[in-house]
Design a protein around this motif. Structure first.
Motif, PDB file in Angstrom:
ATOM      1  N   HIS A   1      86.384  70.504  55.131  1.00  0.00           N
ATOM      2  CA  HIS A   1      85.637  71.546  55.860  1.00  0.00           C
ATOM      3  C   HIS A   1      84.707  72.323  54.930  1.00  0.00           C
ATOM      4  O   HIS A   1      83.561  72.625  55.274  1.00  0.00           O
ATOM      5  N   ASN A   2      85.200  72.621  53.718  1.00  0.00           N
ATOM      6  CA  ASN A   2      84.400  73.408  52.782  1.00  0.00           C
ATOM      7  C   ASN A   2      83.183  72.650  52.257  1.00  0.00           C
ATOM      8  O   ASN A   2      82.248  73.265  51.744  1.00  0.00           O
ATOM      9  N   GLN A   3      83.178  71.314  52.375  1.00  0.00           N
ATOM     10  CA  GLN A   3      82.022  70.535  51.908  1.00  0.00           C
ATOM     11  C   GLN A   3      80.820  70.670  52.850  1.00  0.00           C
ATOM     12  O   GLN A   3      79.697  70.336  52.462  1.00  0.00           O
ATOM     13  N   LYS A   4      81.053  71.095  54.100  1.00  0.00           N
ATOM     14  CA  LYS A   4      79.969  71.298  55.083  1.00  0.00           C
ATOM     15  C   LYS A   4      79.091  70.049  55.190  1.00  0.00           C
ATOM     16  O   LYS A   4      77.869  70.102  55.030  1.00  0.00           O
ATOM     17  N   LEU A   5      79.726  68.915  55.469  1.00  0.00           N
ATOM     18  CA  LEU A   5      78.993  67.650  55.526  1.00  0.00           C
ATOM     19  C   LEU A   5      78.140  67.553  56.791  1.00  0.00           C
ATOM     20  O   LEU A   5      76.944  67.270  56.725  1.00  0.00           O
ATOM     21  N   TRP A   6      78.764  67.763  57.964  1.00  0.00           N
ATOM     22  CA  TRP A   6      77.985  67.573  59.187  1.00  0.00           C
ATOM     23  C   TRP A   6      76.901  68.640  59.338  1.00  0.00           C
ATOM     24  O   TRP A   6      75.875  68.402  59.971  1.00  0.00           O
ATOM     25  N   GLN A   7      77.125  69.810  58.727  1.00  0.00           N
ATOM     26  CA  GLN A   7      76.078  70.827  58.787  1.00  0.00           C
ATOM     27  C   GLN A   7      74.827  70.380  58.031  1.00  0.00           C
ATOM     28  O   GLN A   7      73.737  70.894  58.267  1.00  0.00           O
ATOM     29  N   ASN A   8      74.971  69.423  57.118  1.00  0.00           N
ATOM     30  CA  ASN A   8      73.840  68.883  56.354  1.00  0.00           C
ATOM     31  C   ASN A   8      73.490  67.468  56.808  1.00  0.00           C
ATOM     32  O   ASN A   8      72.991  66.667  56.018  1.00  0.00           O
ATOM     33  N   ASN A   9      73.783  67.156  58.091  1.00  0.00           N
ATOM     34  CA  ASN A   9      73.423  65.872  58.710  1.00  0.00           C
ATOM     35  C   ASN A   9      74.093  64.681  58.031  1.00  0.00           C
ATOM     36  O   ASN A   9      73.577  63.563  58.094  1.00  0.00           O
ATOM     37  N   ARG A  10      75.245  64.898  57.406  1.00  0.00           N
ATOM     38  CA  ARG A  10      76.007  63.791  56.812  1.00  0.00           C
ATOM     39  C   ARG A  10      77.222  63.513  57.692  1.00  0.00           C
ATOM     40  O   ARG A  10      78.372  63.648  57.301  1.00  0.00           O
ATOM     41  N   HIS A  11      76.920  63.111  58.944  1.00  0.00           N
ATOM     42  CA  HIS A  11      77.979  62.920  59.933  1.00  0.00           C
ATOM     43  C   HIS A  11      78.887  61.738  59.587  1.00  0.00           C
ATOM     44  O   HIS A  11      80.106  61.793  59.807  1.00  0.00           O
ATOM     45  N   LYS A  12      78.321  60.664  59.054  1.00  0.00           N
ATOM     46  CA  LYS A  12      79.139  59.503  58.732  1.00  0.00           C
ATOM     47  C   LYS A  12      80.165  59.838  57.656  1.00  0.00           C
ATOM     48  O   LYS A  12      81.341  59.472  57.768  1.00  0.00           O
ATOM     49  N   GLN A  13      79.739  60.539  56.594  1.00  0.00           N
ATOM     50  CA  GLN A  13      80.687  60.919  55.551  1.00  0.00           C
ATOM     51  C   GLN A  13      81.744  61.873  56.098  1.00  0.00           C
ATOM     52  O   GLN A  13      82.915  61.802  55.705  1.00  0.00           O
ATOM     53  N   TYR A  14      81.331  62.766  57.007  1.00  0.00           N
ATOM     54  CA  TYR A  14      82.287  63.727  57.569  1.00  0.00           C
ATOM     55  C   TYR A  14      83.376  63.011  58.368  1.00  0.00           C
ATOM     56  O   TYR A  14      84.577  63.252  58.163  1.00  0.00           O
ATOM     57  N   TYR A  15      82.976  62.103  59.267  1.00  0.00           N
ATOM     58  CA  TYR A  15      83.976  61.432  60.099  1.00  0.00           C
ATOM     59  C   TYR A  15      84.761  60.394  59.311  1.00  0.00           C
ATOM     60  O   TYR A  15      85.936  60.123  59.633  1.00  0.00           O
ATOM     61  N   SER A  16      84.188  59.801  58.277  1.00  0.00           N
ATOM     62  CA  SER A  16      84.958  58.901  57.417  1.00  0.00           C
ATOM     63  C   SER A  16      86.065  59.666  56.719  1.00  0.00           C
ATOM     64  O   SER A  16      87.208  59.215  56.646  1.00  0.00           O
ATOM     65  N   GLY A  17      85.732  60.857  56.189  1.00  0.00           N
ATOM     66  CA  GLY A  17      86.754  61.682  55.552  1.00  0.00           C
ATOM     67  C   GLY A  17      87.814  62.157  56.529  1.00  0.00           C
ATOM     68  O   GLY A  17      89.015  62.144  56.220  1.00  0.00           O
ATOM     69  N   LEU A  18      87.386  62.559  57.735  1.00  0.00           N
ATOM     70  CA  LEU A  18      88.331  63.069  58.728  1.00  0.00           C
ATOM     71  C   LEU A  18      89.329  61.988  59.144  1.00  0.00           C
ATOM     72  O   LEU A  18      90.547  62.219  59.180  1.00  0.00           O
TER      73      LEU A  18
ATOM     74  N   GLU B   1      83.187  70.499  65.354  1.00  0.00           N
ATOM     75  CA  GLU B   1      84.185  71.540  65.125  1.00  0.00           C
ATOM     76  C   GLU B   1      85.466  71.236  65.892  1.00  0.00           C
ATOM     77  O   GLU B   1      86.573  71.408  65.367  1.00  0.00           O
ATOM     78  N   ALA B   2      85.327  70.761  67.134  1.00  0.00           N
ATOM     79  CA  ALA B   2      86.505  70.455  67.950  1.00  0.00           C
ATOM     80  C   ALA B   2      87.336  69.344  67.318  1.00  0.00           C
ATOM     81  O   ALA B   2      88.569  69.404  67.319  1.00  0.00           O
ATOM     82  N   ASP B   3      86.703  68.320  66.758  1.00  0.00           N
ATOM     83  CA  ASP B   3      87.448  67.221  66.132  1.00  0.00           C
ATOM     84  C   ASP B   3      88.188  67.703  64.896  1.00  0.00           C
ATOM     85  O   ASP B   3      89.294  67.242  64.608  1.00  0.00           O
ATOM     86  N   TYR B   4      87.594  68.624  64.128  1.00  0.00           N
ATOM     87  CA  TYR B   4      88.309  69.186  62.988  1.00  0.00           C
ATOM     88  C   TYR B   4      89.566  69.943  63.437  1.00  0.00           C
ATOM     89  O   TYR B   4      90.655  69.789  62.876  1.00  0.00           O
ATOM     90  N   LEU B   5      89.423  70.768  64.480  1.00  0.00           N
ATOM     91  CA  LEU B   5      90.572  71.523  64.986  1.00  0.00           C
ATOM     92  C   LEU B   5      91.633  70.594  65.567  1.00  0.00           C
ATOM     93  O   LEU B   5      92.835  70.829  65.399  1.00  0.00           O
ATOM     94  N   LYS B   6      91.208  69.520  66.251  1.00  0.00           N
ATOM     95  CA  LYS B   6      92.179  68.554  66.778  1.00  0.00           C
ATOM     96  C   LYS B   6      92.979  67.917  65.651  1.00  0.00           C
ATOM     97  O   LYS B   6      94.196  67.754  65.757  1.00  0.00           O
ATOM     98  N   ALA B   7      92.298  67.542  64.573  1.00  0.00           N
ATOM     99  CA  ALA B   7      92.992  66.934  63.440  1.00  0.00           C
ATOM    100  C   ALA B   7      93.971  67.926  62.814  1.00  0.00           C
ATOM    101  O   ALA B   7      95.113  67.565  62.463  1.00  0.00           O
TER     102      ALA B   7
END
Length: 323
Positions: free
Chosen positions: A212-229, A293-299
């Motif tokens: 969460h602290n890396q703020k990946l999806w906020q910087n349009n790095r959605h693939k890295q965000y969901y790979s990490g999640l 944000e919802a997927d982070y909270l679900k995880a």
């Protein structure tokens, strides 16, 4: 009027589909003339519709003459409504003199039932030159032999003194440390014992907060965000239930978790996160901020609701993600 509209509707739909053009591909070399060993960039630009999918090629080395130094990530130069302009940059180096024909640049294009290769119209050229030596104005001399000077202790005396002082300080520090450990009933070997492994849910929560602290999806790095999640959840599932989730597909994980007793909401949340991750990683989907944000909270709550009872420790709630 209504009948006329119904009659023309198929033609209008066909015209709208036909109006959508294929992506435009262009490329250039920066710079187009270099010295041997210097680096240059091969740049490929693509202008496409938002729903169209393009895949940039992998650059192959050319018999040791041109080698790839770095393949930079795809960059979005501009966005105008549904139109995107993407740029892929390859950093290369040339090690042989001459004029090179790099050929045409190409990208793989996919749209609905269409899969095609798009290429640029003109070939790309690179001029590689070397240093020119004027032998008429420069004299060439043979190499001089190496001189061997006699060794003198004075040259290393200072290093020996400082080395002796460092050894004395180290010995004094080690002696003080041993006495301090003995006063507390411990031994020196206790300092090098590995820390006990974290419970699976603690490791997962810490990994989620770090992601969460890396703020990946906020910087349009959605693939890295969901790979990490999804990787965090796979690791947690493997440690919590002994399921080889790291080597499984999303469908295999869902099937393997069916016999496991879970709250209904936790099971649905896990399925939703895995499905969203597949859409982003393989279909290049871009979820809205609320869904990220919802997927982070679900995880987060999936881990909290499924951890072992004896592992329960007071934890703070998940951080609120910035939109």
């Amino acid at each position: 009027m209504k009948r006329l509209f119904l009659a023309l509707a198929p033609l209008l739909a066909w015209g709208a589909a036909a109006a959508q053009e294929v992506p435009k591909v262009s490329a250039h070399v920066e710079p187009d003339s270099i010295l041997i060993g210097d680096r240059f960039d091969l740049v490929i630009d693509v202008e496409k519709d938002l729903v169209q999918v393009v895949e940039f090629p992998e650059f192959e080395d050319r018999e040791g003459k041109i080698e790839i130094v770095e393949s930079l990530p795809v960059d979005t130069l501009e966005r105008d409504g549904r139109q995107l302009k993407l740029r892929k940059r390859y950093r290369l180096a040339a090690f042989d003199e001459g004029r090179y024909n790099l050929g045409t640049a190409s990208v793989l294009y996919a749209d609905k039932n269409i899969i095609d290769t798009l290429t640029t119209r003109d070939s790309l050229y690179l001029e590689v030159t070397t240093f020119q030596i004027d032998s008429t104005s420069q004299s060439i001399y043979d190499l001089k032999g190496q001189r061997t000077l006699p060794f003198r202790l004075a040259e290393i005396r200072t290093y020996l003194l400082w080395g002796a002082v460092a050894l004395l300080l180290l010995a004094a520090g080690l002696y003080a440390l041993v006495r301090w450990l003995r006063s507390r009933g411990k031994r020196l070997g206790d300092l090098f014992k590995p820390a006990p492994p974290l419970p699976p849910h603690v490791a997962a929560i810490r990994a989620l907060e770090a992601l969460h602290n890396q703020k990946l999806w906020q910087n349009n790095r959605h693939k890295q965000y969901y790979s990490g999640l999804t990787d965090i959840l796979r690791t947690y599932i493997a440690a919590r239930w002994g399921i080889g989730a790291m080597e499984m597909t999303s469908d295999e994980i869902i099937a393997a978790m069916r016999p496991v007793e879970l709250p209904d909401k936790a099971r649905m949340d896990l399925t939703a996160i895995l499905r969203d991750g597949d859409l982003v990683k393989f279909a290049k989907a871009t979820p809205p901020a609320e869904e990220n944000e919802a997927d982070y909270l679900k995880a987060y709550y999936f881990v909290e609701e499924t951890k072992l009872a004896e592992e329960s420790t007071p934890t703070e709630g998940p951080d609120t993600m910035d939109n």
